[in-house]
Design a protein around this motif. Sequence first.
Motif, PDB file in Angstrom:
ATOM      1  N   THR A   1      25.945 -26.318 -74.678  1.00 15.31           N
ATOM      2  CA  THR A   1      25.280 -27.618 -74.629  1.00 15.31           C
ATOM      3  C   THR A   1      24.309 -27.674 -73.457  1.00 15.31           C
ATOM      4  O   THR A   1      24.489 -26.985 -72.450  1.00 15.31           O
ATOM      5  CB  THR A   1      26.299 -28.764 -74.485  1.00 15.31           C
ATOM      6  N   SER A   2      23.303 -28.534 -73.609  1.00  8.31           N
ATOM      7  CA  SER A   2      22.331 -28.775 -72.548  1.00  8.31           C
ATOM      8  C   SER A   2      22.151 -30.280 -72.450  1.00  8.31           C
ATOM      9  O   SER A   2      21.595 -30.906 -73.348  1.00  8.31           O
ATOM     10  CB  SER A   2      21.005 -28.085 -72.876  1.00  8.31           C
ATOM     11  N   VAL A   3      22.658 -30.857 -71.350  1.00 12.37           N
ATOM     12  CA  VAL A   3      22.646 -32.297 -71.235  1.00 12.37           C
ATOM     13  C   VAL A   3      21.752 -32.846 -70.140  1.00 12.37           C
ATOM     14  O   VAL A   3      21.223 -33.938 -70.263  1.00 12.37           O
ATOM     15  CB  VAL A   3      24.078 -32.847 -71.017  1.00 12.37           C
ATOM     16  N   SER A   4      21.561 -32.080 -69.071  1.00 12.15           N
ATOM     17  CA  SER A   4      20.727 -32.551 -67.972  1.00 12.15           C
ATOM     18  C   SER A   4      20.207 -31.359 -67.178  1.00 12.15           C
ATOM     19  O   SER A   4      20.677 -30.231 -67.345  1.00 12.15           O
ATOM     20  CB  SER A   4      21.529 -33.480 -67.053  1.00 12.15           C
ATOM     21  N   ARG A   5      19.256 -31.629 -66.307  1.00 13.84           N
ATOM     22  CA  ARG A   5      18.661 -30.560 -65.513  1.00 13.84           C
ATOM     23  C   ARG A   5      19.639 -29.950 -64.513  1.00 13.84           C
ATOM     24  O   ARG A   5      19.432 -28.828 -64.046  1.00 13.84           O
ATOM     25  CB  ARG A   5      17.436 -31.107 -64.751  1.00 13.84           C
ATOM     26  N   ASP A   6      20.704 -30.670 -64.191  1.00 14.04           N
ATOM     27  CA  ASP A   6      21.654 -30.174 -63.195  1.00 14.04           C
ATOM     28  C   ASP A   6      23.042 -29.915 -63.789  1.00 14.04           C
ATOM     29  O   ASP A   6      24.045 -30.029 -63.092  1.00 14.04           O
ATOM     30  CB  ASP A   6      21.757 -31.152 -62.018  1.00 14.04           C
ATOM     31  N   ASP A   7      23.107 -29.556 -65.073  1.00 12.73           N
ATOM     32  CA  ASP A   7      24.405 -29.341 -65.718  1.00 12.73           C
ATOM     33  C   ASP A   7      24.946 -27.921 -65.534  1.00 12.73           C
ATOM     34  O   ASP A   7      26.018 -27.589 -66.037  1.00 12.73           O
ATOM     35  CB  ASP A   7      24.338 -29.675 -67.209  1.00 12.73           C
ATOM     36  N   GLY A   8      24.207 -27.067 -64.841  1.00 10.51           N
ATOM     37  CA  GLY A   8      24.675 -25.711 -64.576  1.00 10.51           C
ATOM     38  C   GLY A   8      24.368 -24.702 -65.667  1.00 10.51           C
ATOM     39  O   GLY A   8      24.724 -23.521 -65.534  1.00 10.51           O
TER      40      GLY A   8
END
Length: 245
Positions: A111-118
Amino acid sequence: MDSSSPGGWADRPGPRSLPALDRQISRCRACPRLVAWREEVARTKRAAFADHTYWGRPVPGFGPADARLLVVGLAPAAHGGNRTGRMFTGDRSGDVLYRALHDVGLASRPTSVSRDDGLELHGVRVTSPVHCAPPANRPAPAERDTCRPWLVRELRLLRPTLRAVVVLGGFGWQASLPALAEAGWRVPSPRPGFRHGARVTLDGLELFGCFHVSQRNTFTGRLTPQMLREVLRTAAGTAGLPVGP
């Protein structure tokens, strides 16, 4: 034209690194219609994201500077990339793409949820020929052409390592071919047409066509997760990247 637009450097030596390019892209104001739309969406928001701070700017590419595989989409979604600041992040199209990248071993998480999600991408970078969210997901031809120098510069910076490109959809295909030619690859004439499963050999680069991961395609079954995985797996193998089963 604004000095932060692609026209401000198209005829001069451009940024010498992808981080520098990404910073310049995020400041671009070259297309008045797109600037007005992306900023209006960021102000009004969608009810489900009322407490979010929208990015509201051009969305740069995402992935390592030594990527061997490039995935090219269309443009950021109004409440996806325009909200999160990362390509294909925060919308259902991105859910499909990043799940497939993870399934074949090219992403650290599904998953990709935000710029800082790792999230980390392995040997692959994701970009678009238009970096601002367009009304109705339809950039105008002039907006596509105005944005092209950014893609050309990105391709030139990636060229030392880039071995394969997967283009999602006909719009991206039509935008990518002239950009690849301008970036120094020999593109056949007449230019090859788009189709799912298309494969074109350029000098040192394999170009693959894939239906876009839009809801219209994924909800109707025109593009299935298996079809997407097959294209990504083939392209990654061609690029010399290790892939999963």
